[in-house]
Design a protein around this motif. Structure first.
Motif, PDB file in Angstrom:
ATOM      1  N   SER A  95      39.306  -7.223  -6.381  1.00 25.13           N
ATOM      2  CA  SER A  95      38.540  -8.383  -6.843  1.00 25.13           C
ATOM      3  C   SER A  95      37.636  -8.954  -5.763  1.00 25.13           C
ATOM      4  N   SER A  96      38.082  -8.934  -4.515  1.00 30.98           N
ATOM      5  CA  SER A  96      37.376  -9.641  -3.441  1.00 30.98           C
ATOM      6  C   SER A  96      36.376  -8.792  -2.684  1.00 30.98           C
ATOM      7  N   SER A  97      36.093  -7.582  -3.170  1.00 29.89           N
ATOM      8  CA  SER A  97      35.220  -6.684  -2.405  1.00 29.89           C
ATOM      9  C   SER A  97      33.736  -6.875  -2.704  1.00 29.89           C
ATOM     10  N   ASP A  98      33.402  -7.864  -3.508  1.00 27.75           N
ATOM     11  CA  ASP A  98      31.991  -8.099  -3.855  1.00 27.75           C
ATOM     12  C   ASP A  98      31.726  -9.595  -3.829  1.00 27.75           C
ATOM     13  N   SER A  99      30.748 -10.005  -3.038  1.00 27.12           N
ATOM     14  CA  SER A  99      30.436 -11.428  -2.871  1.00 27.12           C
ATOM     15  C   SER A  99      29.412 -11.933  -3.875  1.00 27.12           C
ATOM     16  N   ARG A 100      29.025 -11.091  -4.822  1.00 25.01           N
ATOM     17  CA  ARG A 100      28.001 -11.498  -5.791  1.00 25.01           C
ATOM     18  C   ARG A 100      28.580 -12.310  -6.946  1.00 25.01           C
ATOM     19  N   TYR A 101      29.892 -12.516  -6.957  1.00 26.74           N
ATOM     20  CA  TYR A 101      30.500 -13.400  -7.951  1.00 26.74           C
ATOM     21  C   TYR A 101      31.675 -14.117  -7.287  1.00 26.74           C
ATOM     22  N   ASN A 102      32.064 -15.249  -7.855  1.00 25.51           N
ATOM     23  CA  ASN A 102      33.135 -16.073  -7.292  1.00 25.51           C
ATOM     24  C   ASN A 102      34.473 -15.579  -7.835  1.00 25.51           C
ATOM     25  N   SER A 130      37.165 -26.385 -20.562  1.00 22.56           N
ATOM     26  CA  SER A 130      35.970 -27.183 -20.277  1.00 22.56           C
ATOM     27  C   SER A 130      35.225 -26.663 -19.054  1.00 22.56           C
ATOM     28  N   GLN A 131      35.931 -25.965 -18.166  1.00 22.84           N
ATOM     29  CA  GLN A 131      35.285 -25.367 -16.991  1.00 22.84           C
ATOM     30  C   GLN A 131      34.708 -23.995 -17.307  1.00 22.84           C
ATOM     31  N   CYS A 132      35.168 -23.398 -18.412  1.00 21.93           N
ATOM     32  CA  CYS A 132      34.768 -22.022 -18.734  1.00 21.93           C
ATOM     33  C   CYS A 132      33.583 -21.948 -19.686  1.00 21.93           C
ATOM     34  N   THR A 133      33.043 -23.086 -20.095  1.00 26.53           N
ATOM     35  CA  THR A 133      31.962 -23.074 -21.082  1.00 26.53           C
ATOM     36  C   THR A 133      30.579 -23.007 -20.442  1.00 26.53           C
ATOM     37  N   ARG A 134      30.523 -23.033 -19.126  1.00 31.46           N
ATOM     38  CA  ARG A 134      29.227 -22.934 -18.453  1.00 31.46           C
ATOM     39  C   ARG A 134      28.754 -21.485 -18.475  1.00 31.46           C
ATOM     40  N   LYS A 135      27.473 -21.321 -18.708  1.00 30.08           N
ATOM     41  CA  LYS A 135      26.919 -19.972 -18.691  1.00 30.08           C
ATOM     42  C   LYS A 135      26.905 -19.426 -17.267  1.00 30.08           C
ATOM     43  N   ASN A 136      27.133 -18.133 -17.151  1.00 30.03           N
ATOM     44  CA  ASN A 136      27.161 -17.446 -15.858  1.00 30.03           C
ATOM     45  C   ASN A 136      28.158 -18.103 -14.915  1.00 30.03           C
ATOM     46  N   LEU A 137      29.328 -18.434 -15.429  1.00 27.19           N
ATOM     47  CA  LEU A 137      30.375 -19.064 -14.638  1.00 27.19           C
ATOM     48  C   LEU A 137      30.773 -18.165 -13.473  1.00 27.19           C
ATOM     49  N   GLY A 138      30.681 -18.681 -12.281  1.00 27.94           N
ATOM     50  CA  GLY A 138      31.072 -17.918 -11.098  1.00 27.94           C
ATOM     51  C   GLY A 138      30.250 -16.669 -10.866  1.00 27.94           C
ATOM     52  N   GLU A 143      23.720  -9.256 -13.245  1.00 24.89           N
ATOM     53  CA  GLU A 143      23.540  -7.886 -13.756  1.00 24.89           C
ATOM     54  C   GLU A 143      23.803  -6.836 -12.683  1.00 24.89           C
ATOM     55  N   ARG A 144      23.716  -7.213 -11.410  1.00 26.56           N
ATOM     56  CA  ARG A 144      23.918  -6.226 -10.350  1.00 26.56           C
ATOM     57  C   ARG A 144      25.362  -5.727 -10.284  1.00 26.56           C
ATOM     58  N   ILE A 145      26.326  -6.585 -10.617  1.00 25.60           N
ATOM     59  CA  ILE A 145      27.718  -6.130 -10.557  1.00 25.60           C
ATOM     60  C   ILE A 145      28.075  -5.290 -11.776  1.00 25.60           C
ATOM     61  N   PHE A 146      27.173  -5.215 -12.753  1.00 24.09           N
ATOM     62  CA  PHE A 146      27.380  -4.342 -13.902  1.00 24.09           C
ATOM     63  C   PHE A 146      26.666  -2.997 -13.726  1.00 24.09           C
ATOM     64  N   SER A 147      25.922  -2.849 -12.642  1.00 21.08           N
ATOM     65  CA  SER A 147      25.176  -1.604 -12.421  1.00 21.08           C
ATOM     66  C   SER A 147      25.768  -0.768 -11.290  1.00 21.08           C
ATOM     67  N   VAL A 148      26.962  -1.116 -10.831  1.00 21.65           N
ATOM     68  CA  VAL A 148      27.593  -0.355  -9.751  1.00 21.65           C
ATOM     69  C   VAL A 148      28.227   0.917 -10.285  1.00 21.65           C
ATOM     70  N   SER A 149      28.988   0.797 -11.374  1.00 25.03           N
ATOM     71  CA  SER A 149      29.666   1.963 -11.926  1.00 25.03           C
ATOM     72  C   SER A 149      28.746   2.706 -12.896  1.00 25.03           C
ATOM     73  N   TYR A 150      29.143   3.907 -13.233  1.00 24.44           N
ATOM     74  CA  TYR A 150      28.339   4.739 -14.125  1.00 24.44           C
ATOM     75  C   TYR A 150      28.550   4.377 -15.596  1.00 24.44           C
ATOM     76  N   THR A 151      29.586   3.604 -15.895  1.00 26.77           N
ATOM     77  CA  THR A 151      29.867   3.212 -17.271  1.00 26.77           C
ATOM     78  C   THR A 151      29.341   1.817 -17.600  1.00 26.77           C
ATOM     79  N   GLY A 152      28.973   1.040 -16.570  1.00 32.54           N
ATOM     80  CA  GLY A 152      28.575  -0.346 -16.791  1.00 32.54           C
ATOM     81  C   GLY A 152      29.744  -1.305 -16.733  1.00 32.54           C
ATOM     82  N   HIS A 153      30.962  -0.775 -16.613  1.00 35.81           N
ATOM     83  CA  HIS A 153      32.131  -1.631 -16.456  1.00 35.81           C
ATOM     84  C   HIS A 153      32.136  -2.223 -15.056  1.00 35.81           C
TER      85      HIS A 153
END
Length: 224
Positions: A95-102, A130-138, A143-153
């Motif tokens: 989980s902690s190997s990428d600083s592009r998300y909290n 109430s904390q989870c309803t913000r868009k792009n939370l953390g 989109e960059r963290i979705f382009s690392v793997s070949y599946t988009g996961h």
């Protein structure tokens, strides 16, 4: 400099501005176009050389099979194999190997939702929601963290967070008949606010001509 200005003035007077300026302008634009084309060709050759030198034969075979595959389910299986081969499954688990998300915020919220859902405490669960309803939370929509793997996961922590939100929502909907009138009214009001915050999902495919082939591919993948 003075001589050049005199020659330019005479040329403009004899041939007109359009004829004098046209060809230098065309030469400049053409030079820019050919320079960009040359840069593109060089980059593609470098990428091809990199893949040839550093990709194993199995990785190249899997990539070629993915490019030719027409069924999404089979394409996804090949992508998972390629991710494991390239070691990206470890990147997903860490989980902690990428600083592009909290990651700490996402993991903490998922844990709180799971705890209150198991303990059957809807009011506290709504407070976490109430904390989870913000868009792009953390930064989970980055989109960059979705382009690392070949599946988009992306990171397992993000997928676990989304799954826990869904489970908690379903649990709240299921236990609504046991809520008090005040708590039920509060829950309905909260859900209405969430719906307005997120809106409705839509698919907009722009462009025509040959782009239509890509559009059909997207629709087919979604239907699959």
């Amino acid at each position: 400099l003075l001589g050049a200005l005199v020659v330019a003035s005479i040329a403009l007077a004899l041939f007109g501005t359009r004829k004098v300026v046209k060809w230098p302008f065309v030469a400049v634009i053409g030079g820019i176009v050919f320079a960009e084309l040359g840069a593109y060709i060089v980059i593609r050759l470098l990428v091809h050389g990199f893949e040839t030198c550093f990709y194993t034969s199995k990785a190249r075979r899997l990539r070629n099979m993915m490019q030719k595959e027409t069924r999404y389910s089979e394409w996804l299986k090949l992508g998972h194999q390629l991710d494991r081969l390239k070691g990206l499954d470890k990147w997903k688990r860490d989980s902690s190997s990428d600083s592009r998300y909290n990651w700490s915020l996402i993991r903490s919220l998922a844990q709180q939702m799971r705890t209150y859902r198991v303990k059957e405490e809807p009011l506290k669960l709504l407070q976490v929601f109430s904390q989870c309803t913000r868009k792009n939370l953390g930064g989970i929509w980055n989109e960059r963290i979705f382009s690392v793997s070949y599946t988009g996961h992306t990171k397992d922590a993000i997928h676990a967070f989304v799954e826990e939100v869904e489970k908690s929502m379903q649990w709240l909907a299921g236990c609504s008949k046991y809520m008090s009138d005040d708590l039920l009214a509060h829950t309905v009001k909260f859900m209405s606010r969430v719906q307005k915050a997120y809106g409705e999902t839509g698919l907009f495919l722009s462009g025509g001509s040959s782009n239509g082939n890509y559009h059909w591919g997207i629709v087919k993948a979604l239907l699959d």
